[in-house]
Design an enzyme around this catalytic site. Structure first.
Site, PDB file in Angstrom:
ATOM      1  N   PHE A   1       0.880   0.988  -6.734  1.00  0.00           N
ATOM      2  CA  PHE A   1       0.853  -0.009  -7.632  1.00  0.00           C
ATOM      3  C   PHE A   1       0.530   0.392  -9.006  1.00  0.00           C
ATOM      4  CE2 PHE A   1      -3.573  -0.729  -5.459  1.00  0.00           C
ATOM      5  CZ  PHE A   1      -4.237   0.513  -6.164  1.00  0.00           C
TER       6      PHE A   1
ATOM      7  N   ASP B   1       0.920  -1.147   0.075  1.00  0.00           N
ATOM      8  CA  ASP B   1      -0.024  -0.005  -0.006  1.00  0.00           C
ATOM      9  C   ASP B   1       0.863   1.247   0.091  1.00  0.00           C
ATOM     10  OD1 ASP B   1      -2.353   1.722   0.134  1.00  0.00           O
ATOM     11  OD2 ASP B   1      -3.353   0.020   1.081  1.00  0.00           O
TER      12      ASP B   1
ATOM     13  N   GLY C   1       4.559   1.096  -1.567  1.00  0.00           N
ATOM     14  CA  GLY C   1       4.476   1.597  -3.044  1.00  0.00           C
ATOM     15  C   GLY C   1       3.140   1.833  -3.630  1.00  0.00           C
TER      16      GLY C   1
ATOM     17  N   HIS D   1     -12.528  -1.819  -8.121  1.00  0.00           N
ATOM     18  CA  HIS D   1     -13.962  -0.939  -8.169  1.00  0.00           C
ATOM     19  C   HIS D   1     -13.573   0.333  -7.971  1.00  0.00           C
ATOM     20  CE1 HIS D   1     -15.290  -1.410  -3.627  1.00  0.00           C
ATOM     21  NE2 HIS D   1     -14.185  -0.943  -3.538  1.00  0.00           N
TER      22      HIS D   1
END
Length: 342
Positions: free
Chosen positions: A231, A203, A229, A249
């Site tokens: 993503f 995260d 990090g 989502h």
């Protein structure tokens, strides 16, 4: 002359479904108001009668007893001999002194839904914090803000983690990383059930302090690795299984394709990707929960929404995944498992 009635007479149409919806709103508002007033925090310190608690919180006696007894009926409070105390769920999630407190998270959602008309007319989120990862970093600049947000995520994935720990054959892999896994609540549930797994979370860097706080509170310090990090910019950690729970989502279709492709690249041959979201049924009429959650994504993200399992299968197939399966995960979520071919 014959008169054709196209609708049944008014007296033949029951108002019961509409009444249930209305009282559901009353219930939610009563609980959130109690959290905002500090009812649960005060009772955690010391149980009280209606008169004592009303005096503590500055409540008028006319409504106090009905208010507290409504919370009893809603299973948020217990009453014995006229003395009120918290139920376990209220003590855990609605006591402001606990790190698991979600009152602020739920109140923010309540405020957003008051602007549903604006969202439907503009197509724009109602928090207006940018379109990429900055929609998180701009909103959650402080550790306290991340703590409130990740507590809300724990509230959601606390219902998912135990189910996910049973829904997949974890003995088939030796390592798992929860991508966008907040402070590790989901993988903690998996680790408790499968202690031989090597587990981690990826995260944003701002989450790391609250991740370590949470691991300490769970007695898991040193047992779950945090991978700081972004993503979209950094490679996903290497593991035999990657989890994306309530991640896809948040984003539009192009970003979903990127994330699924990045997971494919990070996984070894034979590795698996597990995706969990409140997916919409193909007929778009059987799951009001997923459709309502999709409206919530309209109000909190620039391009996010819920999606169908068929749409998800398309993105996975495009990325190269095979052996794609889907199943229900609890009452509100769908789990899709896809494997990178050997």
């Amino acid at each position: 002359m014959t008169t054709h009635l196209h609708h049944p007479p008014a007296e033949a149409v029951s108002a019961e479904p509409l009444w249930r919806l209305g009282t559901a709103y009353f219930s939610r508002k009563t609980i959130l108001t109690a959290a905002e007033l500090g009812v649960f925090t005060s009772l955690s310190e010391r149980p009280a009668t209606a008169e004592e608690l009303g005096a503590r919180l500055g409540l008028h006696p006319r409504g106090t007893r009905d208010f507290l007894d409504a919370l009893v009926a809603l299973d948020m409070l217990e009453r014995e001999g006229g003395v009120y105390r918290n139920t376990p769920i209220a003590e855990h999630y609605l006591n402001e002194d606990r790190p698991s407190y979600v009152g602020a998270f739920l109140n923010n959602a309540d405020a957003r839904w008051n602007r549903l008309i604006d969202a439907l007319r503009s197509g724009e989120p109602q928090n207006r914090w940018g379109a990429g990862p900055e929609m998180f970093t701009e909103q959650y600049r402080t550790t306290a803000a991340w703590r409130n947000f990740t507590a809300g995520m724990d509230y959601l994935n606390g219902m998912i983690g135990p189910a996910l720990a049973e829904a997949f054959d974890w003995s088939s892999v030796d390592s798992v990383v929860d991508v966008g896994g907040a402070r590790g609540n989901l993988v903690a549930a998996i680790l408790r059930r499968h202690p031989d797994l090597t587990v981690g979370v990826q995260d944003l860097p701002g989450v790391e302090p609250v991740f370590h706080e949470h691991m300490e509170q769970l007695g898991l310090t040193g047992k779950v690795t945090f991978h700081a990090g972004n993503f979209f910019e950094d490679p996903m950690p290497s593991a035999q299984a990657l989890v994306m729970s309530h991640v896809l989502h948040d984003w539009g279709v192009p970003e979903r394709r990127r994330l699924v492709a990045s997971a494919f690249e990070a996984l070894p041959p034979g590795g698996v990707l597990l995706i969990c979201d409140p997916m919409i049924d193909e007929d778009r009429r059987g799951s009001a929960g997923a459709l309502l959650t999709s409206l919530n994504m309209l109000m909190v993200t620039p391009h996010g929404s819920e999606y169908t399992t068929a749409e998800c299968r398309t993105w996975l197939t495009e990325a190269g995944f095979a052996e794609i399966t889907s199943s229900s995960l609890g009452a509100h979520n769908t789990l899709i498992v896809a494997r990178r071919p050997l």
